[in-house]
Design an enzyme around this catalytic site. Structure first.
Site, PDB file in Angstrom:
ATOM      1  CG  ASP A   1      -1.897   7.633   0.266  1.00  0.00           C
ATOM      2  OD1 ASP A   1      -1.126   8.595   0.140  1.00  0.00           O
ATOM      3  OD2 ASP A   1      -2.640   7.221  -0.644  1.00  0.00           O
TER       4      ASP A   1
ATOM      5  CG  ASP B   1      -2.324   2.337   6.334  1.00  0.00           C
ATOM      6  OD1 ASP B   1      -2.783   1.904   5.258  1.00  0.00           O
ATOM      7  OD2 ASP B   1      -2.653   3.425   6.819  1.00  0.00           O
TER       8      ASP B   1
ATOM      9  CG  ASP C   1      -1.768   1.180   1.382  1.00  0.00           C
ATOM     10  OD1 ASP C   1      -2.478   1.513   0.412  1.00  0.00           O
ATOM     11  OD2 ASP C   1      -1.737   1.807   2.455  1.00  0.00           O
TER      12      ASP C   1
END
Length: 231
Positions: free
Chosen positions: A16, A174, A14
């Site tokens: 961001d 995240d 991922d």
């Protein structure tokens, strides 16, 4: 679950909240958008809880937070996209350990893809500005497929592009979006503890491991991971 890197052929990462802290970019673009609409600004703490589900969701969430009319959405979205293209990368920074983790994966000869809900053009622009683009081929954004994470489709399509089976493809993210998509696609998943996760404790998400730094991807010795027996 075998979480040794030798178990995998590829890794999907991922962007961001995992590789780059982009909260400043989001906040700057949103507040420029709100100024265009003569609406009050929002602070980063508010924005942080809304990040991760794509630009459309982010803009709608901010408008709802301010109790603004839904009729403003089209103009707001266009303004946001325009402002984000200007500020992309200017108020963001690569997380400590991210580059070391990517180098580790590359040295292990694992195929790497970046998969994000951010629009693909913005994702490529950000990766290039932070000199992370050299690690990834391919890069897929939230507009690359018919559906976004947490739907499993983007992970399954990325596995196809990498030529790897889901069970041998590690997802690193995240948030619950990444974990839910990985679970549904059949990919093992590890989450970092420093990202956004919609303002909720990431340790409560169903994942195979937790790391406080991507530099530890080969050791599994993060405090949270160790507490769960993954160290």
């Amino acid at each position: 679950m075998n979480l040794d890197l030798a178990h995998f052929d590829a890794v999907i990462v991922d962007l961001d909240g995992t590789l780059v802290d982009t909260l400043g970019d989001f906040t700057a673009a949103l507040n420029a958008m709100l100024a265009d609409l003569a609406l009050p600004a929002v602070d980063a703490g508010v924005v942080e809880t809304m990040v991760g589900k794509g630009s459309e969701h982010l803009v709608r969430s901010v408008l709802r937070h301010l109790r603004a009319s839904d009729a403003l959405y089209d103009q707001a979205f266009d303004d946001y996209q325009r402002h984000y293209g200007v500020v992309n990368g200017l108020h963001s920074k690569v997380y400590p350990g991210a580059v070391e983790g990517l180098r580790l994966l590359r040295d292990r000869r694992l195929r790497l893809a970046c998969l994000t809900n951010k629009p693909t053009d913005f994702a490529r622009q950000l990766l290039t500005s932070k000199r992370l683009d050299v690690f990834f081929d391919p890069v897929f954004g939230g507009d690359a497929f018919e559906r976004k994470k947490p739907d499993p489709l983007p992970l399954l399509k990325t596995c196809e592009a990498l030529g790897s089976r889901p069970g041998r493809t590690l997802m690193v993210g995240d948030s619950s979006n990444d974990a839910r998509a990985a679970r549904a696609a059949g990919c093992p998943v590890v989450l970092v503890t420093y990202g956004y996760n919609h303002g909720e404790p990431v340790q409560e998400v169903d994942a195979d491991g937790f790391l406080d730094s991507l530099a530890r991807l080969d050791s599994w010795t993060s405090p949270v991971g160790a507490a769960r027996g993954l160290g």
